[in-house]
Design an enzyme around this catalytic site. Structure first.
Site, PDB file in Angstrom:
ATOM      1  N   GLU A  86      -5.667   2.472  -7.822  1.00 40.02           N
ATOM      2  CA  GLU A  86      -6.360   1.665  -8.832  1.00 40.02           C
ATOM      3  C   GLU A  86      -5.457   1.421 -10.043  1.00 40.02           C
ATOM      4  O   GLU A  86      -5.778   1.804 -11.177  1.00 40.02           O
ATOM      5  CB  GLU A  86      -7.672   2.338  -9.233  1.00 40.02           C
ATOM      6  CG  GLU A  86      -8.645   2.420  -8.060  1.00 40.02           C
ATOM      7  CD  GLU A  86     -10.006   3.019  -8.409  1.00 40.02           C
ATOM      8  OE1 GLU A  86     -10.086   3.799  -9.368  1.00 40.02           O
ATOM      9  OE2 GLU A  86     -10.989   2.692  -7.716  1.00 40.02           O
ATOM     10  N   GLU A 110     -11.467   2.286  -0.185  1.00 40.24           N
ATOM     11  CA  GLU A 110     -12.544   3.093  -0.767  1.00 40.24           C
ATOM     12  C   GLU A 110     -13.812   2.263  -0.776  1.00 40.24           C
ATOM     13  O   GLU A 110     -13.799   1.100  -1.184  1.00 40.24           O
ATOM     14  CB  GLU A 110     -12.242   3.498  -2.219  1.00 40.24           C
ATOM     15  CG  GLU A 110     -11.231   4.577  -2.369  1.00 40.24           C
ATOM     16  CD  GLU A 110     -11.102   5.068  -3.809  1.00 40.24           C
ATOM     17  OE1 GLU A 110     -12.102   5.055  -4.561  1.00 40.24           O
ATOM     18  OE2 GLU A 110      -9.974   5.453  -4.173  1.00 40.24           O
TER      19      GLU A 110
END
Ligand code: BGP
Length: 476
Positions: A175, A368
């Site tokens: 991220e 994810e």
């Protein structure tokens, strides 16, 4: 009928700092996570300790460090083709800037990857998942310093060389767009967020982007048949209303995310950010070679996390605020939310997949996705503990059905690793009770529990999904 390609990579994802525990074992140094007992939410309140404190559940995690064989056997039983985990950088370089790696740390991941490969499970490895060595935070203020590029590169080259025959899928930074929201968690920056300017943050981001490109280059040189991806926090944002003001606000907000994929996929800073820098008097120090490094080392695929969507508006007119770990926006009246207030929007996944694929025409990987929920263990007829987690099955099923639609739309999707395939400590709040797994781990927020593992109902559900390559999904 299933639209999932034959070689689709089904699996699950974890991160070292949320599951391994053993925070000071076999020469491991501290990572920033060892100093964050309350997770990202704690960072926002300035809760960063000077040394590990035992109320930090991540210090023990789920003791994956000692129990990984049992866990991987369970993943194999579900039929995993891929397992996403991260390497804890501070197991390999305890302070982050040593020359010689810690052999015991290297050996641990050798054993872990061997265990995966024994069952035909491909490791998908994140090089830096919110776990910068604390030594680098203290010495250099983390990624604010260009010095971190050298340390990271040395670490990358070390693990690429060591695992070149075992690991073919790598992600450079988890991220990466999160640095702007959580400078300590994401970038090891010790200076309190309130004292950092936008220029400081974009400078740190620039260092990570160059490091990511150089890592991609190194992987391509060292590892045959390697695939390197960037990893983006996939926040999907809709305009709260059709008011063009809201649409433009949303477009601008979206660039906080897209900027990172743009640079990784297209190899250059887009005009919109250059204009933004000029308008806001932001000056990034770049070395003469940086532009070439970014241009020549774009990624092979784009991976992202997807949990929920948000809305944005110029004038929210009293709309309620909401968000996920790092995103902030307004409540969408058309969707429901989890107990933690994350909006549940499976169609947002199809939308995001299409948007990214239209923009980049690069393969995508959902690394994810999942539902954090409180589980109630019950004893089954056979006396074994389990969890009847139909809510989790419903969430995952709905998202996979939308992923399948995106494939039918034409998106090239490499695989799907649901988050927290085994219960682990949450990133945002460092809780155990927010569970994502197919496998229940007996550990509680007060630190009690046997750490025993139990199969939830979703375990059997996912096993069947993988066995049938998605055919068994409920498409009603
Ligand atoms: C992502 C992180 C993961 C993970 C996930 C779920 O932002 O990459 O590490 O934890 O969010 O969040 P949480 O654990 O806070 O529920």
């Amino acid at each position: 009928m299933s639209k999932f390609p034959k070689d689709f990579l089904w699996g699950g994802a974890v991160a070292a700092n949320q599951c391994e525990g053993a925070y000071n074992v076999d020469g491991k140094g501290w990572s920033v996570q060892d100093l964050l007992p309350k997770g990202i939410a704690g960072e926002r309140k300035g809760i960063i300790t000077e040394e590990p404190t035992m109320d930090n559940l991540k210090l023990e995690g789920i003791d994956f460090y000692h129990r990984y064989k049992e866990d991987i056997r369970l993943f194999a039983e579900m039929g995993f083709k891929v397992f996403r985990t991260s390497i804890a950088w501070s197991r390999i370089f305890p302070e982050g800037d040593e020359v010689e790696p810690n052999e015991k740390g290297l050996q641990f991941y050798d054993d872990l990857f061997d265990e995966c490969l024994k069952y035909g499970i491909q490791p998908l490895v994140t090089l830096s998942h919110y776990e910068t060595p604390y030594g680098l935070a203290k010495k250099y203020d983390g990624w604010r310093s260009r010095k971190l590029i050298d340390c990271y590169l040395h670490y990358c080259r070390t693990v690429f060389t060591r695992y070149k025959d075992k690991v073919k899928y790598w992600l450079t930074f988890n991220e990466i767009n999160s640095l702007i929201h959580a400078p300590f968690t994401s970038g090891g920056i010790l200076t309190p967020a309130g004292e950092l300017t936008e220029e400081d943050l974009y400078q740190a981001i620039h260092h990570e982007l160059v490091a990511s490109a150089l890592a991609t280059k190194a992987a391509h040189e060292i590892i045959p048949d390697v695939k390197v991806g960037c990893m983006i926090l996939g926040v999907t944002i809709y305009p709260l209303t059709p008011n063009p003001d809201d649409v433009i606000k949303t477009m601008l907000h979206d660039r906080d995310t897209l900027l990172f994929a743009d640079i990784h996929a297209r190899g250059k800073y887009p005009t919109y950010i250059k204009n933004y820098f000029a308008e806001h008097d932001i000056h990034i120090q770049m070395e003469p070679e940086d532009e070439r490094i970014l241009a020549e080392n774009t990624v092979d695929f784009i991976s992202f996390s997807y949990y929920s969507s948000i809305c944005d508006a110029k004038n929210p007119n009293g709309a309620k605020e909401t968000g996920g770990n790092l995103s902030r926006g307004y409540v969408n009246p058309y969707v429901k939310a989890t107990d933690w207030g994350w909006q549940i929007d499976p169609q947002g996944l199809r939308y995001t997949l299409n948007k990214l694929y239209d923009r980049y025409q690069l393969p995508l990987f959902i690394v994810e996705n999942g539902l954090g929920a409180v589980d109630e263990p019950v004893q089954g007829a056979d006396g074994e503990w389990t969890v009847e987690d139909d809510y989790r099955i419903a969430y995952l099923n709905a998202h996979l059905v939308e992923a399948e639609k995106a494939i039918a739309d034409g998106v090239e999707l490499l695989g799907y690793t649901s988050w927290g395939c085994i219960d682990l400590v949450s990133a945002s709040t460092a809780e155990m009770r927010k569970r994502y797994g197919y496998i229940y781990v007996d550990r509680n927020d007060d630190g009690t529990g046997t750490l025993n593992r139990y199969k939830k109902k979703s375990f059997y559900w996912y096993k069947q999904v993988i066995e049938t390559n998605g055919e068994s999904l409920d498409r009603e």
